[in-house]
Design a protein around this motif. Structure first.
Motif, PDB file in Angstrom:
ATOM      1  N   LEU A  62       0.778  -1.200   0.043  1.00 49.25           N
ATOM      2  CA  LEU A  62       0.114   0.098  -0.126  1.00 49.25           C
ATOM      3  C   LEU A  62       0.932   1.292   0.255  1.00 49.25           C
ATOM      4  N   THR A  63       2.240   1.180   0.157  1.00 42.47           N
ATOM      5  CA  THR A  63       3.091   2.310  -0.007  1.00 42.47           C
ATOM      6  C   THR A  63       3.391   2.258  -1.488  1.00 42.47           C
ATOM      7  N   HIS A  64       3.155   1.571  -2.442  1.00 39.31           N
ATOM      8  CA  HIS A  64       3.503   1.645  -3.782  1.00 39.31           C
ATOM      9  C   HIS A  64       2.144   2.313  -4.707  1.00 39.31           C
ATOM     10  N   PRO A  65       2.215   3.340  -5.346  1.00 35.68           N
ATOM     11  CA  PRO A  65       1.059   4.183  -6.094  1.00 35.68           C
ATOM     12  C   PRO A  65       0.189   3.138  -6.986  1.00 35.68           C
ATOM     13  N   ALA A  66       0.833   2.181  -7.414  1.00 35.05           N
ATOM     14  CA  ALA A  66       0.010   1.288  -8.506  1.00 35.05           C
ATOM     15  C   ALA A  66      -1.094   0.435  -7.488  1.00 35.05           C
ATOM     16  N   PHE A  67      -0.299   0.019  -6.502  1.00 37.91           N
ATOM     17  CA  PHE A  67      -1.118  -0.966  -5.759  1.00 37.91           C
ATOM     18  C   PHE A  67      -2.110  -0.245  -5.089  1.00 37.91           C
ATOM     19  N   ALA A  96      -3.626   2.848  -5.894  1.00 37.72           N
ATOM     20  CA  ALA A  96      -4.613   3.055  -6.892  1.00 37.72           C
ATOM     21  C   ALA A  96      -5.629   2.133  -7.283  1.00 37.72           C
ATOM     22  N   PHE A  97      -5.061   0.963  -7.361  1.00 39.36           N
ATOM     23  CA  PHE A  97      -5.976  -0.190  -7.930  1.00 39.36           C
ATOM     24  C   PHE A  97      -6.891  -0.620  -6.850  1.00 39.36           C
ATOM     25  N   ASN A  98      -6.662  -0.649  -5.560  1.00 38.67           N
ATOM     26  CA  ASN A  98      -7.420  -0.703  -4.429  1.00 38.67           C
ATOM     27  C   ASN A  98      -8.624   0.383  -4.331  1.00 38.67           C
ATOM     28  N   GLU A  99      -8.214   1.635  -4.508  1.00 34.61           N
ATOM     29  CA  GLU A  99      -9.153   2.696  -4.504  1.00 34.61           C
ATOM     30  C   GLU A  99     -10.088   2.451  -5.534  1.00 34.61           C
ATOM     31  N   THR A 100      -9.510   2.273  -6.810  1.00 34.15           N
ATOM     32  CA  THR A 100     -10.732   2.140  -8.079  1.00 34.15           C
ATOM     33  C   THR A 100     -11.516   1.110  -7.714  1.00 34.15           C
ATOM     34  N   TYR A 101     -10.882  -0.150  -7.098  1.00 35.34           N
ATOM     35  CA  TYR A 101     -11.734  -1.308  -7.086  1.00 35.34           C
ATOM     36  C   TYR A 101     -13.063  -1.038  -6.138  1.00 35.34           C
ATOM     37  N   GLY A 102     -12.551  -0.326  -4.894  1.00 34.30           N
ATOM     38  CA  GLY A 102     -13.522   0.097  -4.033  1.00 34.30           C
ATOM     39  C   GLY A 102     -14.592   1.037  -4.412  1.00 34.30           C
ATOM     40  N   LYS A 103     -14.330   2.085  -5.438  1.00 31.66           N
ATOM     41  CA  LYS A 103     -15.274   2.686  -6.027  1.00 31.66           C
ATOM     42  C   LYS A 103     -16.164   1.886  -7.014  1.00 31.66           C
ATOM     43  N   LEU A 104     -15.411   1.015  -7.875  1.00 27.83           N
ATOM     44  CA  LEU A 104     -16.281   0.052  -8.842  1.00 27.83           C
ATOM     45  C   LEU A 104     -17.284  -0.829  -8.057  1.00 27.83           C
ATOM     46  N   ASP A 159       3.307  -1.844 -12.059  1.00 28.67           N
ATOM     47  CA  ASP A 159       2.626  -0.776 -12.838  1.00 28.67           C
ATOM     48  C   ASP A 159       1.435  -1.359 -13.905  1.00 28.67           C
ATOM     49  N   THR A 160       1.468  -2.791 -14.187  1.00 27.19           N
ATOM     50  CA  THR A 160       0.602  -3.404 -14.871  1.00 27.19           C
ATOM     51  C   THR A 160      -0.871  -2.840 -14.186  1.00 27.19           C
ATOM     52  N   LEU A 161      -1.019  -2.996 -12.867  1.00 30.36           N
ATOM     53  CA  LEU A 161      -2.035  -2.457 -12.128  1.00 30.36           C
ATOM     54  C   LEU A 161      -2.711  -1.269 -12.510  1.00 30.36           C
ATOM     55  N   ILE A 180      -4.578  -1.786 -15.626  1.00 32.87           N
ATOM     56  CA  ILE A 180      -6.069  -2.463 -15.192  1.00 32.87           C
ATOM     57  C   ILE A 180      -6.879  -1.575 -14.815  1.00 32.87           C
ATOM     58  N   VAL A 181      -6.577  -0.699 -14.095  1.00 29.44           N
ATOM     59  CA  VAL A 181      -7.087   0.401 -13.812  1.00 29.44           C
ATOM     60  C   VAL A 181      -7.930   1.361 -14.417  1.00 29.44           C
ATOM     61  N   ASN A 182      -7.010   1.497 -15.458  1.00 23.90           N
ATOM     62  CA  ASN A 182      -7.293   2.470 -16.759  1.00 23.90           C
ATOM     63  C   ASN A 182      -8.310   1.947 -17.833  1.00 23.90           C
ATOM     64  N   SER A 183      -8.475   0.328 -17.586  1.00 24.72           N
ATOM     65  CA  SER A 183      -9.213  -0.293 -18.668  1.00 24.72           C
ATOM     66  C   SER A 183     -10.840  -0.372 -18.237  1.00 24.72           C
ATOM     67  N   ASP A 184     -11.502  -0.817 -19.226  1.00 24.56           N
ATOM     68  CA  ASP A 184     -13.004  -0.806 -18.809  1.00 24.56           C
ATOM     69  C   ASP A 184     -13.369  -1.829 -17.914  1.00 24.56           C
ATOM     70  N   ILE A 185     -12.998  -2.083 -16.904  1.00 24.17           N
ATOM     71  CA  ILE A 185     -13.248  -3.296 -15.708  1.00 24.17           C
ATOM     72  C   ILE A 185     -14.535  -3.629 -15.906  1.00 24.17           C
ATOM     73  N   MET A 186     -15.497  -2.628 -15.927  1.00 27.09           N
ATOM     74  CA  MET A 186     -16.940  -2.951 -15.571  1.00 27.09           C
ATOM     75  C   MET A 186     -17.359  -3.593 -17.069  1.00 27.09           C
ATOM     76  N   GLY A 187     -17.078  -3.134 -18.064  1.00 25.56           N
ATOM     77  CA  GLY A 187     -17.473  -3.678 -19.433  1.00 25.56           C
ATOM     78  C   GLY A 187     -16.947  -5.002 -19.271  1.00 25.56           C
ATOM     79  N   ALA A 188     -15.680  -5.514 -19.055  1.00 30.56           N
ATOM     80  CA  ALA A 188     -15.095  -6.739 -18.936  1.00 30.56           C
ATOM     81  C   ALA A 188     -16.185  -7.476 -17.921  1.00 30.56           C
ATOM     82  N   VAL A 189     -16.635  -6.893 -16.968  1.00 31.20           N
ATOM     83  CA  VAL A 189     -17.328  -7.892 -15.996  1.00 31.20           C
ATOM     84  C   VAL A 189     -18.556  -8.191 -16.706  1.00 31.20           C
ATOM     85  N   LYS A 190     -19.218  -7.344 -17.365  1.00 29.50           N
ATOM     86  CA  LYS A 190     -20.386  -7.524 -18.123  1.00 29.50           C
ATOM     87  C   LYS A 190     -20.138  -8.740 -19.274  1.00 29.50           C
TER      88      LYS A 190
END
Length: 300
Positions: free
Chosen positions: A170-175, A177-185, A270-272, A275-285
């Motif tokens: 959680l001290t790493h920006p990508a990790f 950011a992923f958790n924050e975006t995941y929570g919002k989604l 940084d691949t995270l 993933i954050v910048n991709s269409d995650i919810m589109g992929a979910v559907k």
């Protein structure tokens, strides 16, 4: 994930489960449950510790010894197995080997690096609270630690899992950011969409590997890093390692009570961001319309 869902709802990553934070992680999925799990009617439930009027949580000598034993065991396993960002984060946290740290000490480091903080929670919280905490850059941490009889297997994510497994990254920006975006989604997702999102968290934050080649492969998933035996197993020739594909991840069932037969591998941390910048919810559907893969784990 219903981050600390009941054991019934956490049994599979099919239509009825979510990661516990070890979710949102979960347990210590290092051994088959039939060997280690005690009958539910005889096992004493875990209860989170509450702080005193000064915000300090007092742990017993046995609890601190459990922390020491787990930390010493894992310290011998993570060199050349954990990703470099994890090791750097662990160095920043400066965890004591003799006693369980206070969450305020963890917060000081997280706030200074990525603006995150911890949030003390009971062993079980619902989906909504879990997602809301992540969306607000607060990582839920249950304030109990496993007992010695559960050293190698615990379904509930304890403080060792949360702090040692997740907080270094959680001290790493990508990790972060992923958790924050995941929570919002997750906050805006339907109940069915949340089950699919749970698999994304499971195969990344909980059980993710990274490295473009087998020789460079390292661990970043907290469910692995908080388990000495799975730390060794995950980089052995036993499990199947698949290149990360978002649709495939969302369609892959899992169990929390068996060692993982499949891991998904990203190139680097940084691949995270990708993933954050991709269409995650589109992929979910899309994954929902395609359905789940056949389970790779042994049926019970």
């Amino acid at each position: 994930m219903e981050r600390r869902l009941s054991s019934t709802m956490q049994q599979t990553g099919s239509a009825n489960s979510a990661p516990t934070a070890r979710a949102s992680t979960r347990h210590d999925s290092t051994h088959n449950v039939s060997t280690h799990k005690q009958p539910a009617d005889t096992k004493q439930p875990y209860v989170s510790r509450h702080p005193d009027e000064h915000g300090h949580i007092h742990y017993s000598a046995d609890e601190n010894m459990m922390w020491h034993t787990l930390l010493e065991r894992q310290a011998a396993q993570i060199p050349n197995r954990a990703c470099s960002a994890y090791l750097e984060g662990l160095e920043k946290l400066q965890l004591s080997t003799t006693h369980i740290p206070q969450l305020s000490a963890i917060d000081e480091v997280l706030q200074a690096t990525t603006g995150w903080q911890t949030a003390a929670v009971p062993a079980l919280i619902n989906f909504g609270k879990f997602f809301k905490l992540l969306a607000n850059k607060s990582f839920p941490v249950a304030t109990f630690i496993r007992r010695f009889e559960d050293m190698d297997y615990i379904e509930e994510p304890d403080i060792f899992h949360e702090i040692v497994g997740h907080c270094p990254l959680l001290t790493h920006p990508a990790f972060a950011a992923f958790n924050e975006t995941y929570g919002k989604l997750g906050l805006d997702a339907s109940k069915e969409e949340r089950w699919f999102l749970a698999r994304l968290y499971w195969f990344t934050i909980e059980f993710g590997l990274m490295g473009a080649t087998k020789e460079s492969r390292r661990i970043y998933g907290g469910g692995i890093l908080s388990s000495p035996s799975e730390t060794i197993y995950a980089l052995s020739d036993e499990p199947e390692c698949r290149a990360f594909d978002l649709i495939d991840v969302l369609r892959t069932p899992y169990r929390i009570d068996q060692i993982q037969p499949i891991y998904y591998v990203i190139d680097d941390l940084d691949t995270l961001f990708d993933i954050v910048n991709s269409d995650i919810m589109g992929a979910v559907k899309k994954a929902m319309s395609m359905g789940l893969f056949a389970p790779a784990y042994a049926e019970q």
